[in-house]
Design an enzyme around this catalytic site. Sequence first.
Site, short mmCIF file in Angstrom:
data_model
loop_
_atom_site.label_atom_id
_atom_site.label_comp_id
_atom_site.label_asym_id
_atom_site.label_seq_id
_atom_site.Cartn_x
_atom_site.Cartn_y
_atom_site.Cartn_z
N ILE A 1 0.80 -1.22 0.00
CA ILE A 1 0.00 0.00 0.00
C ILE A 1 0.84 1.27 0.00
O ILE A 1 0.32 2.35 -0.29
CB ILE A 1 -0.97 0.02 1.21
CG1 ILE A 1 -0.21 -0.15 2.53
CG2 ILE A 1 -2.03 -1.04 1.07
CD1 ILE A 1 -1.11 -0.10 3.75
N GLY B 1 8.28 3.88 1.05
CA GLY B 1 9.00 5.04 1.57
C GLY B 1 10.48 4.93 1.31
O GLY B 1 10.94 4.02 0.62
N GLY B 2 11.22 5.87 1.88
CA GLY B 2 12.66 5.90 1.65
C GLY B 2 13.40 4.77 2.31
O GLY B 2 14.47 4.38 1.85
N MET B 3 12.85 4.24 3.43
CA MET B 3 13.56 3.20 4.17
C MET B 3 12.74 1.93 4.35
O MET B 3 13.27 0.94 4.84
CB MET B 3 13.98 3.74 5.54
CG MET B 3 15.01 4.86 5.47
SD MET B 3 15.51 5.46 7.10
CE MET B 3 14.03 6.32 7.62
N THR C 1 8.77 -0.38 3.22
CA THR C 1 7.55 -0.56 2.44
C THR C 1 6.45 -1.01 3.39
O THR C 1 6.70 -1.82 4.29
CB THR C 1 7.75 -1.60 1.33
OG1 THR C 1 8.81 -1.18 0.48
CG2 THR C 1 6.49 -1.78 0.51
N VAL C 2 5.25 -0.49 3.20
CA VAL C 2 4.12 -0.84 4.06
C VAL C 2 3.14 -1.71 3.28
O VAL C 2 2.77 -1.38 2.15
CB VAL C 2 3.42 0.42 4.60
CG1 VAL C 2 2.26 0.04 5.51
CG2 VAL C 2 4.41 1.30 5.36
N ASP D 1 10.10 13.46 12.21
CA ASP D 1 9.79 13.30 10.78
C ASP D 1 8.31 13.59 10.55
O ASP D 1 7.60 12.83 9.90
CB ASP D 1 10.15 11.89 10.32
CG ASP D 1 10.28 11.81 8.79
OD1 ASP D 1 10.45 12.88 8.15
OD2 ASP D 1 10.20 10.71 8.24
#
Length: 574
Positions: free
Chosen positions: A22, A25-27, A29-30, A139
């Site tokens: 879904i 990101g930079g670091m 994955t979700v 962040d």
Amino acid sequence: MTLDDPLIGTLLDGRYRVDQRIATGGMSTVYRGTDTRLDRVVALKVMHPSLVDDPDFTARFIREAKAVARLTHANVVNVFDQGADGRTVFLAMEYVPGCTLRDLLRERGALSARAALDILEPVLAALGAAHRAGLVHRDVKPENVLITEDGLVKVADFGLVRVLSGGDGAVTNTTSATTVLGTVSYLAPEQVQPGMPTDQRVDVYAAGILLYEMLTGTKPHVGDNPMQVIYRHLHEDVPPPSLVAPDIGPGLDAIVAAATARDPQGRPYDAVELLATLQRARRSLTPQQLDAEPPTSSRTTPQHPTGEVTAPVARQVEHTSVLEFPTLSLTRPRPYDEPLPDRAARPRRSRRPLIWTAVVAVLLALVGGASYVLSGAVYATVPSVLGQTQAQAVQTLDRAGLQGTFGQQFSESVPAGQVMASDPGVGQRVRKSDPVKVTLSKGPQRIAVPELTGKPLEEARKALTDAGLAPGATTEAYSDSVPQGAVISATPGAGRQVAVNTPVAMVVSKGMTPVPNVVGLTKDAAAKALTDAGFQAQTSGLDFFGTGKVVSQNPPAGQPTRQGSVVTLKLPAF
């Protein structure tokens, strides 16, 4: 894209099934996943494989799980579990169906002041709970603000969280001489200055940027690359949002200016103080200012790229990233080989004017020094009393030569008995003769659900509204004891202590149960239908062979009748 993902369909740690990707990101994955043990939907945040061997990034994942586990707040995304399956390091988190604030801004552009405050207030409540627990998010950005389908706002991704330590409550910055970790559009100036300590006010700065972006539809600092954005954070103040949205009023301009002050000492002490300031400003806004439609120009996309890192997906998202940059200086040094400018020879002048100038300068210095000493006797700087008890706050103010007047307000994030705000705020200058208004928390406001059973629906709704609660979903059911249109039951039940504006669901009576239609059924089938509906069956007529069907019934079909009553069935006489 999902079909090519090797994690789709796998089972992590023998428990979490990966169903759908879904977000990237930079670091990490979700994914949307399923906890097969508890049979519930979860969000699985999986670290990128390229970072698994980096102990710093792995430590961040573990730190995030432990940090959020310390928070119990309705506006914080819960972390349920942390684990590793081979080279897959993951967090199991609360799944929040809905969208991000970035999605909302992309779809609608600038928001009205009311909508912006409705989003920012729960964000600050979540950050305030983190700050009071000794945590700094670091962040805060629209991608990490989630909005559920029913309008609940939650703060996610504590991956860069830091724990406050030391007597001054500061944390050591992760910015080195050559790197910055974070999202450049929302970084506070001290986060991009090597060696500078940071504290919870970096989150306050990012919240100010969020407010500006929601009110105007654009970021305040943009550039052709990340370094230009960083330079503007260091050297340029955030402009007043009213330059783009003139109807918002000066109060919100002042809040944006205070939250985004380049000097951390000029900002509100933490998210709790910023929230209190925001709520005071909201009360001063008129309905016209709160609901003013943002100008259409604020809905256009900025022409300048922001130096943001994008994932290979259709929509653009600014990710947390590690940025390499040279050491920044506030002034440009002159190259060692740059020649000094030529100076024309000047005629000698009398030294008498210089002597008089020196005398005047000394006098001014003496006057200035006296004024400074006198000002110290008249003025004082408001110290931080946030989080202190009333007794502690009295001592702190007394040491600064100040006195306080104390009041109380309810708070969902500050424990009862602790200071939640001061006016003037921390760091502001105030006359020692003027008292500092200190607000103590009364803790969360809880309201007892009133007794609603037997009341007509409209009367029950009014009772809930008068009590500070909200009428919830209404369903209907038959009842022999409660008149039609009156409340049979409520959830939560009467006497339960709940938060303000909690919705209370009600079951409303449809009256007595209607008698089912059994004409045309056999005697046995009719009797069973009546028994299932809560009635008793009684027959009349002679049916020697048991094959006749009911020709009539009393009471007739559909008539509201008290359950347990006898229904007489007439059978053919043969």
